[in-house]
Design an enzyme around this catalytic site. Structure first.
Site, PDB file in Angstrom:
ATOM      1  N   GLU A  56      -4.759  -5.001  10.622  1.00 46.45           N
ATOM      2  CA  GLU A  56      -3.758  -3.960  10.811  1.00 46.45           C
ATOM      3  C   GLU A  56      -4.030  -3.219  12.115  1.00 46.45           C
ATOM      4  O   GLU A  56      -4.857  -2.291  12.140  1.00 46.45           O
ATOM      5  CB  GLU A  56      -3.800  -2.959   9.654  1.00 46.45           C
ATOM      6  CG  GLU A  56      -3.561  -3.576   8.286  1.00 46.45           C
ATOM      7  CD  GLU A  56      -3.044  -2.572   7.286  1.00 46.45           C
ATOM      8  OE1 GLU A  56      -1.996  -2.831   6.701  1.00 46.45           O
ATOM      9  OE2 GLU A  56      -3.668  -1.504   7.116  1.00 46.45           O
TER      10      GLU A  56
ATOM     11  N   SER B 287       3.977  -2.175  10.183  1.00 43.67           N
ATOM     12  CA  SER B 287       5.424  -2.226  10.410  1.00 43.67           C
ATOM     13  C   SER B 287       6.063  -3.548  10.000  1.00 43.67           C
ATOM     14  O   SER B 287       7.003  -4.020  10.641  1.00 43.67           O
ATOM     15  CB  SER B 287       5.753  -1.891  11.878  1.00 43.67           C
ATOM     16  OG  SER B 287       5.350  -0.562  12.183  1.00 43.67           O
TER      17      SER B 287
ATOM     18  N   GLY C 116       3.068   2.227  10.769  1.00 47.78           N
ATOM     19  CA  GLY C 116       4.036   3.312  10.624  1.00 47.78           C
ATOM     20  C   GLY C 116       4.776   3.669  11.896  1.00 47.78           C
ATOM     21  O   GLY C 116       5.404   4.726  11.977  1.00 47.78           O
TER      22      GLY C 116
ATOM     23  N   LYS D 108       0.020   4.227  -0.118  1.00 47.05           N
ATOM     24  CA  LYS D 108      -0.627   5.380   0.530  1.00 47.05           C
ATOM     25  C   LYS D 108      -0.425   6.635  -0.341  1.00 47.05           C
ATOM     26  O   LYS D 108      -0.471   6.531  -1.558  1.00 47.05           O
ATOM     27  CB  LYS D 108      -0.083   5.540   1.948  1.00 47.05           C
ATOM     28  CG  LYS D 108      -0.201   4.229   2.750  1.00 47.05           C
ATOM     29  CD  LYS D 108       0.074   4.385   4.201  1.00 47.05           C
ATOM     30  CE  LYS D 108      -0.079   3.024   4.893  1.00 47.05           C
ATOM     31  NZ  LYS D 108       0.080   3.081   6.329  1.00 47.05           N
TER      32      LYS D 108
ATOM     33  N   GLU E 106      -6.642   4.521   8.077  1.00 46.80           N
ATOM     34  CA  GLU E 106      -6.447   5.945   7.761  1.00 46.80           C
ATOM     35  C   GLU E 106      -7.690   6.530   7.092  1.00 46.80           C
ATOM     36  O   GLU E 106      -8.016   7.701   7.287  1.00 46.80           O
ATOM     37  CB  GLU E 106      -5.179   6.096   6.895  1.00 46.80           C
ATOM     38  CG  GLU E 106      -3.924   5.838   7.735  1.00 46.80           C
ATOM     39  CD  GLU E 106      -2.738   5.269   6.983  1.00 46.80           C
ATOM     40  OE1 GLU E 106      -2.720   5.305   5.743  1.00 46.80           O
ATOM     41  OE2 GLU E 106      -1.813   4.778   7.667  1.00 46.80           O
TER      42      GLU E 106
ATOM     43  N   HIS F 132      -9.326   1.002   5.185  1.00 47.52           N
ATOM     44  CA  HIS F 132      -8.043   1.185   5.871  1.00 47.52           C
ATOM     45  C   HIS F 132      -8.251   2.110   7.065  1.00 47.52           C
ATOM     46  O   HIS F 132      -9.076   3.033   7.009  1.00 47.52           O
ATOM     47  CB  HIS F 132      -7.013   1.778   4.895  1.00 47.52           C
ATOM     48  CG  HIS F 132      -5.626   1.746   5.452  1.00 47.52           C
ATOM     49  ND1 HIS F 132      -5.192   2.647   6.387  1.00 47.52           N
ATOM     50  CD2 HIS F 132      -4.590   0.890   5.239  1.00 47.52           C
ATOM     51  CE1 HIS F 132      -3.938   2.355   6.716  1.00 47.52           C
ATOM     52  NE2 HIS F 132      -3.549   1.289   6.031  1.00 47.52           N
TER      53      HIS F 132
ATOM     54  N   ASN G 267       0.871  -1.177   0.000  1.00 42.48           N
ATOM     55  CA  ASN G 267       0.000   0.000   0.000  1.00 42.48           C
ATOM     56  C   ASN G 267       0.906   1.224   0.000  1.00 42.48           C
ATOM     57  O   ASN G 267       1.542   1.517   1.004  1.00 42.48           O
ATOM     58  CB  ASN G 267      -0.883  -0.039   1.257  1.00 42.48           C
ATOM     59  CG  ASN G 267      -1.719   1.214   1.427  1.00 42.48           C
ATOM     60  OD1 ASN G 267      -1.772   2.063   0.538  1.00 42.48           O
ATOM     61  ND2 ASN G 267      -2.374   1.352   2.573  1.00 42.48           N
TER      62      ASN G 267
HETATM   63  P1  13P Z   1       3.401   0.366   7.531  1.00 39.44           P
HETATM   64  O1  13P Z   1       3.909  -0.921   6.907  1.00 39.44           O
HETATM   65  O2  13P Z   1       4.080   1.582   7.000  1.00 39.44           O
HETATM   66  O3  13P Z   1       3.381   0.273   9.022  1.00 39.44           O
HETATM   67  O4  13P Z   1       1.857   0.526   7.054  1.00 39.44           O
HETATM   68  C1  13P Z   1       1.007  -0.552   7.159  1.00 39.44           C
HETATM   69  C2  13P Z   1      -0.261  -0.229   6.461  1.00 39.44           C
HETATM   70  O5  13P Z   1      -1.041   0.593   6.913  1.00 39.44           O
HETATM   71  C3  13P Z   1      -0.527  -0.911   5.189  1.00 39.44           C
HETATM   72  O6  13P Z   1      -1.831  -0.674   4.747  1.00 39.44           O
END
Ligand code: 13P
Length: 247
Positions: free
Chosen positions: A162, A207, A168, A11, A94, A92, A9
């Site tokens: 997740e 992560s 992150g 983002k 976010e 997601h 992803n």
């Molecule tokens: P990270 O791997 O940067 O922690 O993000 C995970 C994520 O939200 C994938 O959709």
């Protein structure tokens, strides 16, 4: 038998020049055992699909629940498909946090995506406060049930666990914590969808990096990963893909 899935992803990262990473990934891994999916920003879906040339799958990061209309800035599932996407990430954390997406909204989007033949990658995960309050299974169970439309199959649905606090941050749950949630999600999927629930891939996200991928992929009911930051560079994502192929 569930085929493993390495999903990235991107983002809100990436411009046309970033597609060199996709070419590098394909060159380094011409024949992966696992399925590979990259979900770039919408602006790059069409160009990435061209570079991917069917060797890896390309997906969107969101779509609207309606097929078309007066929804400025939004993207319909059919538009993603028209650009060469085969998958779409939905719900997601976010999107849930930044755009107020509820389980009902995620479910409506999943129905719209499925109607266009897109594979839905539906995300669930608890916040740190919810984990501390020992509400994790209750929260992810409700997100799973309410966000996933009826008729889920191994072919049309992927679920990504997740934990919000692991995204992150460089922090990950213990392997026992990942196994507990994945085993629970599997039993919920089987209870609702029977044999198809057993065929739905369960990805861990939060992560994931080359240094922790092998142990995460050896964990119960982990069928792959949804990778954020480490999916941006071919070397890192390729190392994660190698770990998954070896699992
Ligand atoms: P990270 O791997 O940067 O922690 O993000 C995970 C994520 O939200 C994938 O959709």
């Amino acid at each position: 038998m569930r085929r493993k899935l390495a999903a990235g992803n991107w983002k809100m990262n990436g411009v046309k020049a970033s597609l060199a990473e996709v070419s590098a990934l394909i060159a380094a891994h011409p024949n992966p055992k696992s399925e590979v999916l990259l979900c770039p920003p919408a602006t790059l879906v069409a160009a990435m699909a061209e570079v991917a040339a069917g060797k890896i799958a390309v997906g969107g990061q969101d779509c609207h629940m309606k097929a078309s209309g007066a929804h400025t800035g939004d993207i319909a599932a059919a538009m993603l498909r028209d650009c060469g996407a085969s998958h779409v990430i939905l719900g997601h954390s976010e999107r849930r946090a930044d755009h107020g997406e509820t389980n009902a909204i995620v479910r409506a989007k999943a129905e719209a995506a499925r109607a266009e033949g897109l594979v839905t990658v539906i995300c669930v995960g608890e916040t740190e406060a919810q984990r501390d309050a020992e509400e994790t299974l209750e929260v992810v169970g409700k997100q799973l049930f309410d966000s996933t439309p009826d008729g889920a199959t191994g072919a049309n649905t992927v679920i990504a666990y997740e934990p919000v606090w692991a995204i992150g941050t460089g922090r990950t749950p213990t392997l026992a914590q990942i196994a507990e949630v994945h085993d629970f999600l599997r039993s919920e999927l089987v209870a609702r969808f029977g044999a198809e629930g057993a065929a739905v891939r369960l990805l861990y996200g939060g992560s994931v990096k080359p240094s922790n991928a092998t142990e995460i992929f050896a964990t119960s009911n982990v069928d792959g990963a949804l990778v954020g930051g480490a999916s941006l560079k071919a070397a890192d994502f390729g190392a994660i893909l190698s770990a998954l192929d070896a699992a």
